[in-house]
Each structure stands twice: as C-alpha cells, then as structure tokens.
Enzyme design. Structure first.
Site, PDB file in Angstrom:
ATOM      1  N   GLY A  46     -61.403 -22.592  24.226  1.00 59.14           N
ATOM      2  CA  GLY A  46     -61.337 -23.388  23.009  1.00 59.14           C
ATOM      3  C   GLY A  46     -60.308 -24.482  22.964  1.00 59.14           C
ATOM      4  N   SER A  75     -64.112 -17.385  27.559  1.00 54.96           N
ATOM      5  CA  SER A  75     -64.926 -16.199  27.279  1.00 54.96           C
ATOM      6  C   SER A  75     -65.975 -15.953  28.358  1.00 54.96           C
ATOM      7  CB  SER A  75     -65.616 -16.346  25.919  1.00 54.96           C
ATOM      8  OG  SER A  75     -66.502 -17.459  25.922  1.00 54.96           O
ATOM      9  N   GLU A  76     -66.217 -16.965  29.197  1.00 53.72           N
ATOM     10  CA  GLU A  76     -67.234 -16.858  30.252  1.00 53.72           C
ATOM     11  C   GLU A  76     -66.645 -16.414  31.585  1.00 53.72           C
ATOM     12  OE1 GLU A  76     -70.222 -17.098  29.378  1.00 53.72           O
ATOM     13  OE2 GLU A  76     -70.649 -18.822  28.083  1.00 53.72           O
ATOM     14  N   HIS A  97     -72.584 -27.988  29.489  1.00 54.81           N
ATOM     15  CA  HIS A  97     -73.678 -28.089  28.514  1.00 54.81           C
ATOM     16  C   HIS A  97     -74.263 -29.502  28.595  1.00 54.81           C
ATOM     17  CE1 HIS A  97     -71.869 -24.696  25.779  1.00 54.81           C
ATOM     18  NE2 HIS A  97     -72.242 -24.265  26.967  1.00 54.81           N
TER      19      HIS A  97
END
Length: 214
Positions: A46, A75-76, A97
């Site tokens: 983040g 988180s990945e 993305h």
C-alpha cells in the site's frame, strides 16, 4: 542495510511500473531473490512507489518469515515466494495490473501464439481462474499453470504475473506481455489471429532459450 542492492532495485523498478503504465496508484508488487542468502526483498503493502525508499522494502525468507523491515510486506508475497522455492531459474517476480493484460484476465482468455513475442512467456500465456488477491490459492494456481515452461500468466479477473532470472528481465517480460495482450485483443476483435505453427514456435523458442534466462 541487508540486501541493499536488491532493495534499491525494487524501488527503482517499482517507480518504472507506474511511469511505464504497467500499473496505477499503489497496485502491483515486485521482488528480488538473493539465493546466496536465501532471502527476498519485496515491495511494501500500500505504499506510493514514488515515496518508497530502500529501507521501506521488506526482507523475507522464502517461507514468508520477516527478517528485516518495519513495513508490512505486499499481501501477494505467496505469489513470489512459491516461485523462489520451486524454480531455481527465477530470481525476480513482477505483478502488474496493466490494462490489456487485465482486460484479457477478465475475459479469461489465454494468449495464443499469434506473435513471436509470446516466447517471453513460453508457448502461450495461460490464464487461471479467479482467486482472491493475497491468497495462497492464487499463488498455487499461478505456479501450477506456469510450471517450469512459462515466465508469465494472466490471473483471472486480476492482472498479470511475470517472472525471470533478474528483475530487469521480469519487468521486460511484463512489458512485452502487455504489448502482446493488446495485439491479441485487437486481433480477436478483428476476427481472430493466425497462430504460429509448431515449427515456427519451436524456432522462436530456440532463439529465446538463453535470452529468457537473463
């Protein structure tokens, strides 16, 4: 600072993710693995890439244990560590993305070999079903789909994963597969594309054999 060079690379290429249009905001993540120390440097969760400094990059073991860093890791992290544990040819992972790769992932289209740049990935670019972001199931599905023969895959309704022997190559793979995704989408909209024959694809893969390990 532990893994200073690798942490600096994560900062540098994180900023390139945004400046090259491969992701927006704080989305996406990347890491570098140091096999001599059995540690990986991964982008923090983040954080604005342009406000991230080397000391913000988190150092983990490939089992996911925190070794150094005061930030929360991406988180990945499972999406990274499984490749470091299972593929000795992979020392860097990039998750983006990017627009057209994400469009195809939402359509659940794998990319067929209609252009020789598919060789960055392998014989095609597989697309896996949707799994929640940050989940072990997502990481396991991506790893299973890519096996030892692919350097990229589309994550269903999510984005793109690219791996390589260096962060420079993994990043290059992410860029080239995004280009390929755009070409493939437009080719499909125009009625399809002509797939390379097995012989043509074999010739391209032969030329890429050492290049893909860079």
């Amino acid at each position: 600072m532990l893994l200073q060079e690798q942490r600096e690379l994560v900062v540098e290429y994180g900023r390139r993710l945004v400046s090259s249009g491969l992701t927006e905001g704080t989305f996406g993540n990347l890491s570098v693995f140091d096999r001599t120390q059995n540690l990986m440097a991964i982008s923090p969760s983040g954080m604005d890439y342009f406000r991230t400094n080397p000391e913000d990059v988190v150092v983990l073991t490939p089992e996911g244990t925190l070794v150094d860093g005061c930030r929360k890791p991406s988180s990945e992290y499972d999406l990274h560590r499984l490749f470091y544990l299972g593929r000795p040819d992979v020392d860097a992972v990039v998750h983006t993305h990017s627009t057209f790769a994400t469009v195809l992932s939402c359509l659940r289209w794998s990319i067929e070999p209609i252009h020789y740049l598919v060789a960055y990935s392998g014989r095609d670019v597989p697309c896996i079903p949707y799994y929640p972001f940050g989940s072990l199931e997502l990481a396991q599905a991506a790893y299973a789909a890519m096996g030892t023969e692919h350097n990229a895959c589309l994550l269903g309704s999510h984005g793109l994963l690219a791996v390589g022997g260096s962060l420079a190559f993994a990043f290059d793979t992410a860029q080239q597969i995004e280009f390929l995704a755009k070409v493939y989408y437009h080719a499909r909209m125009a009625g399809g594309g002509v797939k390379l024959t097995d012989a043509e694809l074999d010739a391209v893969l032969g030329k890429f054999q050492n290049y893909r390990k860079a």
